[in-house]
Design a protein around this motif. Structure first.
Motif, PDB file in Angstrom:
ATOM      1  N   GLU A   6       0.814  -1.155  -0.150  1.00  0.00           N
ATOM      2  CA  GLU A   6      -0.130   0.021  -0.093  1.00  0.00           C
ATOM      3  C   GLU A   6       0.659   1.364   0.012  1.00  0.00           C
ATOM      4  O   GLU A   6       1.713   1.204   0.789  1.00  0.00           O
ATOM      5  CB  GLU A   6      -0.827  -0.034   1.219  1.00  0.00           C
ATOM      6  CG  GLU A   6      -1.667  -1.271   1.544  1.00  0.00           C
ATOM      7  CD  GLU A   6      -1.172  -2.321   2.242  1.00  0.00           C
ATOM      8  OE1 GLU A   6      -1.912  -3.210   2.711  1.00  0.00           O
ATOM      9  OE2 GLU A   6       0.133  -2.493   2.569  1.00  0.00           O
ATOM     10  N   CYS A  22      -2.584   0.087  -4.283  1.00  0.00           N
ATOM     11  CA  CYS A  22      -1.814  -1.198  -3.737  1.00  0.00           C
ATOM     12  C   CYS A  22      -1.275  -1.705  -5.123  1.00  0.00           C
ATOM     13  O   CYS A  22      -1.928  -2.009  -6.210  1.00  0.00           O
ATOM     14  CB  CYS A  22      -2.969  -2.303  -3.663  1.00  0.00           C
ATOM     15  SG  CYS A  22      -2.626  -3.719  -3.063  1.00  0.00           S
ATOM     16  N   TRP A  38     -10.089  -3.935  -0.054  1.00  0.00           N
ATOM     17  CA  TRP A  38      -9.523  -2.760   0.718  1.00  0.00           C
ATOM     18  C   TRP A  38      -9.974  -2.969   2.131  1.00  0.00           C
ATOM     19  O   TRP A  38     -11.303  -3.334   2.116  1.00  0.00           O
ATOM     20  CB  TRP A  38      -9.800  -1.514   0.361  1.00  0.00           C
ATOM     21  CG  TRP A  38      -8.838  -1.033  -0.967  1.00  0.00           C
ATOM     22  CD1 TRP A  38      -9.063  -1.092  -2.130  1.00  0.00           C
ATOM     23  CD2 TRP A  38      -7.462  -0.645  -0.882  1.00  0.00           C
ATOM     24  NE1 TRP A  38      -7.975  -0.742  -2.875  1.00  0.00           N
ATOM     25  CE2 TRP A  38      -7.021  -0.273  -2.093  1.00  0.00           C
ATOM     26  CE3 TRP A  38      -6.539  -0.421   0.366  1.00  0.00           C
ATOM     27  CZ2 TRP A  38      -5.686   0.064  -2.451  1.00  0.00           C
ATOM     28  CZ3 TRP A  38      -5.410   0.111   0.184  1.00  0.00           C
ATOM     29  CH2 TRP A  38      -4.808   0.235  -1.266  1.00  0.00           C
ATOM     30  N   CYS A  97      -4.825  -3.576   1.620  1.00  0.00           N
ATOM     31  CA  CYS A  97      -5.162  -4.138   0.574  1.00  0.00           C
ATOM     32  C   CYS A  97      -4.872  -5.712   0.778  1.00  0.00           C
ATOM     33  O   CYS A  97      -4.086  -6.198   1.366  1.00  0.00           O
ATOM     34  CB  CYS A  97      -4.571  -3.741  -0.668  1.00  0.00           C
ATOM     35  SG  CYS A  97      -2.862  -3.872  -1.051  1.00  0.00           S
TER      36      CYS A  97
END
Length: 124
Positions: A6, A22, A38, A97
Motif C-alpha cells: 500500500e 496497492c 481494501w 489491501c
C-alpha cells in the motif's frame, strides 16, 4: 510469492479525499477467481471490509461506505487503487489491501495475501 504494498498519504485533512494505491507483484490482478479488497482497522477496533474488485474489473462495496468509496485498477501497472471521499476523523485507520478467493474479507485466511498496511490519519 504474491506481494502487496500500500502507498499513499499518511495524513489527510477533513472533508478531503483519500487516495491509496496497492501495488501487486508476483501475481496478476486479472487472474481468474481472485478478488482484490481494501480493508481498514481503526484504533482499538476490528477489521472493516470496505470493498473489492474482481479479476474481471467488477466492484463491490460495503453498504455503509459505498457512497464515499471508489475502487479502480490499472492492469498495465498491476495496481488497485482506493478513493475515499469526505474524510472525517472516524476514518483514521490502518488501511490494507488484500487478495482473496472471497469478495468480502474480515479475517486473513489460508491462501490470502495482505499488504503490511499503511496508517492514515485524518486531522487538520
Amino acid at each position: 510469492q504474491v506481494q502487496l504494498q500500500e502507498s499513499g498519504p499518511g495524513l489527510v485533512a477533513p472533508s478531503q479525499t483519500l487516495s491509496l494505491t496497492c501495488t501487486v507483484s508476483g501475481g496478476s490482478i486479472t487472474t481468474n477467481h481472485y478478488y482484490w479488497s481494501w480493508i481498514r482497522q481503526p484504533p482499538r477496533k476490528g477489521l472493516q471490509w470496505m470493498g473489492a474488485m474482481g479479476f474481471d474489473g467488477s466492484t463491490y462495496y460495503s453498504p455503509p461506505l459505498k457512497s464515499r468509496t471508489s475502487i479502480s485498477r490499472d492492469t498495465s501497472k498491476n495496481t488497485v487503487s482506493l478513493q475515499l471521499s469526505s474524510m472525517t476523523p472516524e476514518d483514521t485507520a490502518v488501511y490494507y489491501c488484500a487478495r482473496s478467493h472471497s469478495i468480502e474479507v474480515y479475517t486473513k485466511q489460508e491462501d490470502d495475501y495482505w499488504g503490511q498496511g499503511t496508517q492514515v490519519t485524518v486531522s487538520s
